[in-house]
Design a protein around this motif. Structure first.
Motif, PDB file in Angstrom:
ATOM      1  N   UNK A 146       4.643  15.953   3.777  1.00  0.00           N
ATOM      2  CA  UNK A 146       3.466  15.109   3.574  1.00  0.00           C
ATOM      3  C   UNK A 146       3.873  13.654   3.624  1.00  0.00           C
ATOM      4  N   UNK A 147       3.267  12.951   4.621  1.00  0.00           N
ATOM      5  CA  UNK A 147       3.467  11.506   4.756  1.00  0.00           C
ATOM      6  C   UNK A 147       2.126  10.821   4.532  1.00  0.00           C
ATOM      7  N   UNK A 148       1.967  10.041   3.472  1.00  0.00           N
ATOM      8  CA  UNK A 148       0.696   9.357   3.230  1.00  0.00           C
ATOM      9  C   UNK A 148       0.436   8.334   4.338  1.00  0.00           C
ATOM     10  N   UNK A 149      -0.600   8.527   5.166  1.00  0.00           N
ATOM     11  CA  UNK A 149      -0.773   7.655   6.337  1.00  0.00           C
ATOM     12  C   UNK A 149      -1.649   6.437   6.081  1.00  0.00           C
TER      13      UNK A 149
ATOM     14  N   UNK B 163       0.821  -1.218   0.000  1.00  0.00           N
ATOM     15  CA  UNK B 163       0.000   0.000   0.000  1.00  0.00           C
ATOM     16  C   UNK B 163       0.851   1.263   0.000  1.00  0.00           C
ATOM     17  N   UNK B 164       1.974   1.229   0.701  1.00  0.00           N
ATOM     18  CA  UNK B 164       2.798   2.436   0.796  1.00  0.00           C
ATOM     19  C   UNK B 164       3.559   2.717  -0.492  1.00  0.00           C
ATOM     20  N   UNK B 165       3.857   1.691  -1.295  1.00  0.00           N
ATOM     21  CA  UNK B 165       4.659   1.882  -2.503  1.00  0.00           C
ATOM     22  C   UNK B 165       3.831   1.858  -3.779  1.00  0.00           C
ATOM     23  N   UNK B 166       2.552   1.567  -3.667  1.00  0.00           N
ATOM     24  CA  UNK B 166       1.689   1.526  -4.852  1.00  0.00           C
ATOM     25  C   UNK B 166       0.603   2.598  -4.719  1.00  0.00           C
ATOM     26  N   UNK B 167      -0.031   2.952  -5.842  1.00  0.00           N
ATOM     27  CA  UNK B 167      -1.088   3.979  -5.764  1.00  0.00           C
ATOM     28  C   UNK B 167      -2.420   3.453  -5.247  1.00  0.00           C
ATOM     29  N   UNK B 168      -2.442   2.219  -4.707  1.00  0.00           N
ATOM     30  CA  UNK B 168      -3.719   1.630  -4.284  1.00  0.00           C
ATOM     31  C   UNK B 168      -4.406   2.474  -3.214  1.00  0.00           C
ATOM     32  N   UNK B 169      -3.604   2.992  -2.290  1.00  0.00           N
ATOM     33  CA  UNK B 169      -4.193   3.747  -1.179  1.00  0.00           C
ATOM     34  C   UNK B 169      -4.233   5.246  -1.450  1.00  0.00           C
ATOM     35  N   UNK B 170      -3.980   5.649  -2.705  1.00  0.00           N
ATOM     36  CA  UNK B 170      -3.936   7.092  -2.986  1.00  0.00           C
ATOM     37  C   UNK B 170      -5.255   7.779  -2.682  1.00  0.00           C
ATOM     38  N   UNK B 171      -6.377   7.092  -2.990  1.00  0.00           N
ATOM     39  CA  UNK B 171      -7.675   7.748  -2.753  1.00  0.00           C
ATOM     40  C   UNK B 171      -7.861   8.063  -1.271  1.00  0.00           C
ATOM     41  N   UNK B 172      -7.488   7.093  -0.395  1.00  0.00           N
ATOM     42  CA  UNK B 172      -7.601   7.357   1.040  1.00  0.00           C
ATOM     43  C   UNK B 172      -6.606   8.426   1.480  1.00  0.00           C
ATOM     44  N   UNK B 173      -5.395   8.370   0.944  1.00  0.00           N
ATOM     45  CA  UNK B 173      -4.412   9.399   1.302  1.00  0.00           C
ATOM     46  C   UNK B 173      -4.876  10.775   0.826  1.00  0.00           C
ATOM     47  N   UNK B 174      -5.493  10.817  -0.365  1.00  0.00           N
ATOM     48  CA  UNK B 174      -5.950  12.108  -0.892  1.00  0.00           C
ATOM     49  C   UNK B 174      -7.015  12.745  -0.009  1.00  0.00           C
ATOM     50  N   UNK B 175      -7.849  11.914   0.621  1.00  0.00           N
ATOM     51  CA  UNK B 175      -8.856  12.468   1.533  1.00  0.00           C
ATOM     52  C   UNK B 175      -8.175  13.207   2.681  1.00  0.00           C
ATOM     53  N   UNK B 176      -7.135  12.585   3.234  1.00  0.00           N
ATOM     54  CA  UNK B 176      -6.380  13.228   4.311  1.00  0.00           C
ATOM     55  C   UNK B 176      -5.654  14.458   3.789  1.00  0.00           C
TER      56      UNK B 176
ATOM     57  N   UNK C 279      -2.129   3.229   8.654  1.00  0.00           N
ATOM     58  CA  UNK C 279      -3.418   3.072   9.342  1.00  0.00           C
ATOM     59  C   UNK C 279      -4.085   1.757   8.945  1.00  0.00           C
ATOM     60  N   UNK C 280      -4.014   1.418   7.652  1.00  0.00           N
ATOM     61  CA  UNK C 280      -4.616   0.158   7.208  1.00  0.00           C
ATOM     62  C   UNK C 280      -3.937  -1.028   7.875  1.00  0.00           C
ATOM     63  N   UNK C 281      -2.605  -0.978   7.994  1.00  0.00           N
ATOM     64  CA  UNK C 281      -1.898  -2.065   8.659  1.00  0.00           C
ATOM     65  C   UNK C 281      -2.303  -2.196  10.117  1.00  0.00           C
ATOM     66  N   UNK C 282      -2.396  -1.054  10.823  1.00  0.00           N
ATOM     67  CA  UNK C 282      -2.797  -1.095  12.234  1.00  0.00           C
ATOM     68  C   UNK C 282      -4.236  -1.580  12.379  1.00  0.00           C
ATOM     69  N   UNK C 283      -5.097  -1.102  11.474  1.00  0.00           N
ATOM     70  CA  UNK C 283      -6.512  -1.473  11.574  1.00  0.00           C
ATOM     71  C   UNK C 283      -6.730  -2.942  11.247  1.00  0.00           C
ATOM     72  N   UNK C 284      -5.865  -3.511  10.418  1.00  0.00           N
ATOM     73  CA  UNK C 284      -6.050  -4.914  10.026  1.00  0.00           C
ATOM     74  C   UNK C 284      -5.357  -5.861  10.990  1.00  0.00           C
TER      75      UNK C 284
ATOM     76  N   UNK D  41       4.857   1.847  13.169  1.00  0.00           N
ATOM     77  CA  UNK D  41       3.771   1.599  14.141  1.00  0.00           C
ATOM     78  C   UNK D  41       3.256   0.167  14.089  1.00  0.00           C
ATOM     79  N   UNK D  42       3.299  -0.443  12.917  1.00  0.00           N
ATOM     80  CA  UNK D  42       2.879  -1.844  12.834  1.00  0.00           C
ATOM     81  C   UNK D  42       3.804  -2.736  13.648  1.00  0.00           C
ATOM     82  N   UNK D  43       5.103  -2.437  13.606  1.00  0.00           N
ATOM     83  CA  UNK D  43       6.041  -3.224  14.397  1.00  0.00           C
ATOM     84  C   UNK D  43       5.759  -3.117  15.882  1.00  0.00           C
ATOM     85  N   UNK D  44       5.436  -1.906  16.348  1.00  0.00           N
ATOM     86  CA  UNK D  44       5.115  -1.736  17.771  1.00  0.00           C
ATOM     87  C   UNK D  44       3.885  -2.545  18.156  1.00  0.00           C
ATOM     88  N   UNK D  45       2.866  -2.488  17.312  1.00  0.00           N
ATOM     89  CA  UNK D  45       1.630  -3.211  17.648  1.00  0.00           C
ATOM     90  C   UNK D  45       1.851  -4.723  17.625  1.00  0.00           C
ATOM     91  N   UNK D  46       2.518  -5.208  16.603  1.00  0.00           N
ATOM     92  CA  UNK D  46       2.737  -6.658  16.505  1.00  0.00           C
ATOM     93  C   UNK D  46       3.629  -7.134  17.643  1.00  0.00           C
TER      94      UNK D  46
END
Length: 766
Positions: A353-356, A34-47, A360-365, A312-317
């Protein structure tokens, strides 16, 4: 069974670790993708759009838009206008002295008025015209440049592209400062205006790109300061008619472009509310202001986006292995909030600008995925254990004692598992109640202790035996087995719970109670020691019965048999039956037999029958006993001296037994003292071991007792020395009655006579 349980535990821990690794790897791959592909661009664009709207602010006053608006169209006629109209406007602008002019109107098709327009542009000297770079081009070309006519190109101060980057959602957030195709590059139309306004010159485009593809180079994020209409705008027709003061445009950066909705050239922007479109010239003005202010938000490099998304994913896991589920859930929510907060702070305070969305998707999943796997593992383990519990034979047939009503298994898998667990728990509760009732109803005092000796459970009889020593805090007792055995007078408790503890001696408590201690080990399903069940069986009655049986046997086989044999011997002999000595001897043997029988009966009653308990004066009892023996004493000329004090010496006990006790002691003194002697009786009070007592001393003037006689003095049939004038049960009766009244009897004689001492608890309050 033991091997299976150990193996099951190892597999459970290993399976959890494997599933943790799979969850960590899966979520990490997802975050990376998600971080290296445009898949999450729509969600990042909202932010991104929300943060852009937070940067609302005033427009740069040096930037002025000359708008080709509806009012100008109404005044000057339908579009397109003749080139002479544009020439006239440029002349008007030149008269006002602007610092630079970007004329955002494409003149790519030659017309008759191009010469007039070129002349006006040449006179103004600072007008820049647009060109359009499209890909693909015509006739298979990879790109195509649409420029104004050559004479306009020569007249203009410069040309610049007006291409924009339109994201997948149709919103313009960036604009390329350069369009590049192989060795050729075209600068953005407003770049010269930005340099004229004092902005630092932007970095040059990258070197020649291989191939001939058209590239939007050096994209610049546009920092919109508000919705359309924020910049100072003049109507084209007003400027053309000279209705604008000359000072209004002097030294301004002027952009000329279309704003009328019917002319197109409108785009969606993050700052435009409710889908409102912004004119292209407004976007160019916003880009110009962005460059004048030093540039727009800078996007973090892909490498840092990947690192910051995985952190943050590393901390949670990592927390999954050490923290409880509730804390993990709060940690996941907190990390999401922290990620969004840091993104906002970095954007507003540092222009980064850091696309989050990936983080967030990793933490939420990760949390629901881990919870699902742990729930599935727990459910499978629970089902396996419950089935094992139902399948294995229980040591106690509790199912037969309280059968569980059969219920139809309905619902989904979880519902069926819940039904199975509910039935198993009900059986466990029944088993717990069964064990508690069984322990409570045991006829002997029983405690259950941990391996370290700490008492866990006790029954009512144990409480009656040990009293307040079985103290507890809440539902858990705080007593140790060592404390209980010390109460019984036994310093060592471990030998009673040892594995090789068999046929141990009875414990005789200080109160005279005889206890048989037996212990059994408690183990779990895997054979590990959980504790001990310790039973304290009251054997007092049994031991008394056994002793009485031995005494009865001795009485019948020896003590009573001897006088009977003597009587038979006299009757079968040749002695003169008219001789008075013959009758006297037979009478003596018969009385000896009766004394033995009476003494045995009295001793048995003293040992077993319940006592009456009255408060009485021990001095009066002593006087009554002396009066009972007055005839015998008078016959031998012996004086029995009793205390003359009128003070009461109160004790609590059975009057008849105490009177017989003192009678036995006085009778012994009378038997073994000399004729014409004195039997001195004293009665005192004292304190012994912290308690008040009454002490009776009876002294005769006999020869006293030998050491052997003292050793057997209070044993049944323990005649003093070789004297057999008594039954041998009188002093045993004395000791038994004294002990059952909480007292004692002792011998303190010497060469001047025998002294028997009776000690009984003194009652100070009647």
């Amino acid at each position: 069974m033991k091997a299976q349980g150990w193996l099951g535990a190892r597999l459970t821990g290993r399976r959890a670790l494997i599933e943790w690794g799979l969850v960590a790897a899966l979520t990490a791959v997802l975050v990376g993708w998600l971080s290296l592909s445009p898949t999450a661009d729509r969600a990042d664009n909202l932010m991104y759009d929300a943060l852009i709207r937070l940067q609302d602010g005033p427009a740069n006053e040096s930037v002025v838009i000359v708008a080709i608006d509806d009012r100008s169209l109404n005044a000057l006629g339908r579009w397109p206008w003749p080139r002479e109209v544009h020439a006239a406007l440029i002349d008007r602008l030149a008269e006002t002295g602007p610092r630079a002019v970007a004329y955002d109107v494409l003149f790519t098709e030659p017309e008759a008025g191009d010469a007039a327009l070129a002349a006006a542009v040449a006179r103004a000297g600072r007008v820049r015209l647009p060109l359009l770079v499209d890909a693909p081009g015509q006739n298979g070309a990879p790109w195509q440049v649409s420029e104004p006519s050559p004479e306009l190109v020569r007249a203009a101060a410069g040309l610049g592209h007006v291409n924009m980057i339109i994201d997948g959602d149709g919103v313009v957030r960036r604009a390329p400062l350069y369009m590049q195709a192989g060795p050729r590059s075209w600068a953005q139309l407003i770049l010269p205006l930005a340099e004229a306004g004092g902005a630092a010159p932007p970095s040059s485009p990258v070197g020649p790109e291989p191939g001939d593809a058209l590239i939007a180079a050096a994209p610049e994020a546009i920092a919109y300061r508000g919705p359309p209409g924020r910049f100072r705008t003049l109507s084209f027709v007003d400027v053309l008619n000279g209705e604008v003061p000359a000072d209004f445009l002097k030294d301004r950066l002027v952009l000329v472009g279309a704003t009328a909705p019917g002319l197109g050239d409108r785009y969606a922007t993050p700052a435009a509310p409710h889908g409102e479109l912004s004119p292209g010239v407004e976007i160019q003005a916003a880009l110009l202001q962005t460059l004048l202010e030093g540039g727009g938000p800078r996007t973090v490099s892909p490498v840092w986006v990947l690192i910051l998304s995985l952190a943050p994913l590393g901390l949670l896991v990592g927390g999954f292995l050490t923290l409880r589920p509730a804390i993990n859930m709060m940690l996941g929510a907190g990390l999401i909030i922290l990620t969004l907060g840091l993104t906002t702070a970095a954007f507003l305070m540092a222009g980064l600008w850091f696309p989050p969305a990936a983080a967030v998707a990793g933490l939420a999943l990760a949390y629901p995925l881990w919870s699902w796997r742990r729930l599935a593992a727990a459910s499978a383990y629970m089902q396996s254990e419950v089935e094992t519990f139902r399948r294995e034979a229980a040591p106690i047939p509790i199912a037969g004692l309280a059968p569980v009503a059969a219920t139809a298994r309905q619902g989904d898998v979880v519902a069926r598992q819940v039904d199975t667990l509910r039935a198993a728990l009900r059986q466990l509760r029944d088993l717990d109640r069964f064990i508690a009732d069984a322990l409570r109803s045991l006829p002997d005092a029983t405690v259950v202790a941990a391996p370290d000796g700490r008492v866990l459970v006790s029954n009512d009889r144990a409480l009656a035996l040990f009293g307040s020593a079985l103290k507890s805090e809440g539902e858990e007792t705080t007593t140790h087995l060592a404390d209980l055995f010390l109460i019984l007078g036994e310093p060592s408790w471990r030998r009673f719970v040892a594995d090789d503890a068999h046929e141990l001696d009875d414990i005789q408590t200080p109160a005279g109670q005889v206890l048989k201690v037996a212990a059994a080990g408690l183990t779990d399903a895997e054979g590990r020691t959980l504790g001990h069940i310790v039973r304290f069986a009251d054997m007092t009655g049994v031991r008394v019965a056994e002793r009485q049986r031995e005494q009865a046997l001795q009485l019948l086989s020896h003590d009573m048999r001897a006088p009977q044999v003597s009587i038979l011997t006299l009757l079968e002999g040749r002695q003169d039956r008219a001789d008075p000595a013959f009758e006297r001897r037979i009478g003596d043997y018969a009385r000896q037999t009766l004394d033995l029988a009476e003494g045995y009966v009295q001793l048995a009653r003293a040992e077993t029958q319940p006592y009456r308990s009255l408060v009485l004066d021990l001095g009066q009892v002593l006087v009554d006993a002396a009066d009972t023996l007055w005839p015998q004493a008078s016959a031998r000329g012996v004086a029995i001296q009793t205390p003359e004090s009128e003070d009461e010496h109160l004790v609590q006990g059975d009057p008849a037994l105490l009177r017989r006790l003192l009678t036995n002691l006085l009778d012994n003194a009378l038997k073994y003292g000399p004729a014409g002697g004195v039997i001195a009786c004293t009665l005192d009070t004292a304190e012994e071991e912290g308690r008040p007592v009454c002490i009776v001393r009876i002294r005769d003037q006999g020869p006293g007792l030998s050491d052997e006689a003292k050793r057997r003095l209070f044993q049944p049939f323990g005649h003093g020395d070789a004297d057999d004038r008594g039954s041998g049960l009188g002093l045993a009766f004395v000791r038994t009655v004294a002990r059952r009244h909480g007292g004692r009897v002792a011998y303190e004689g010497d060469a001047q006579g025998a002294v028997f001492v009776l000690v009984l608890p003194h009652v100070t309050e009647a």
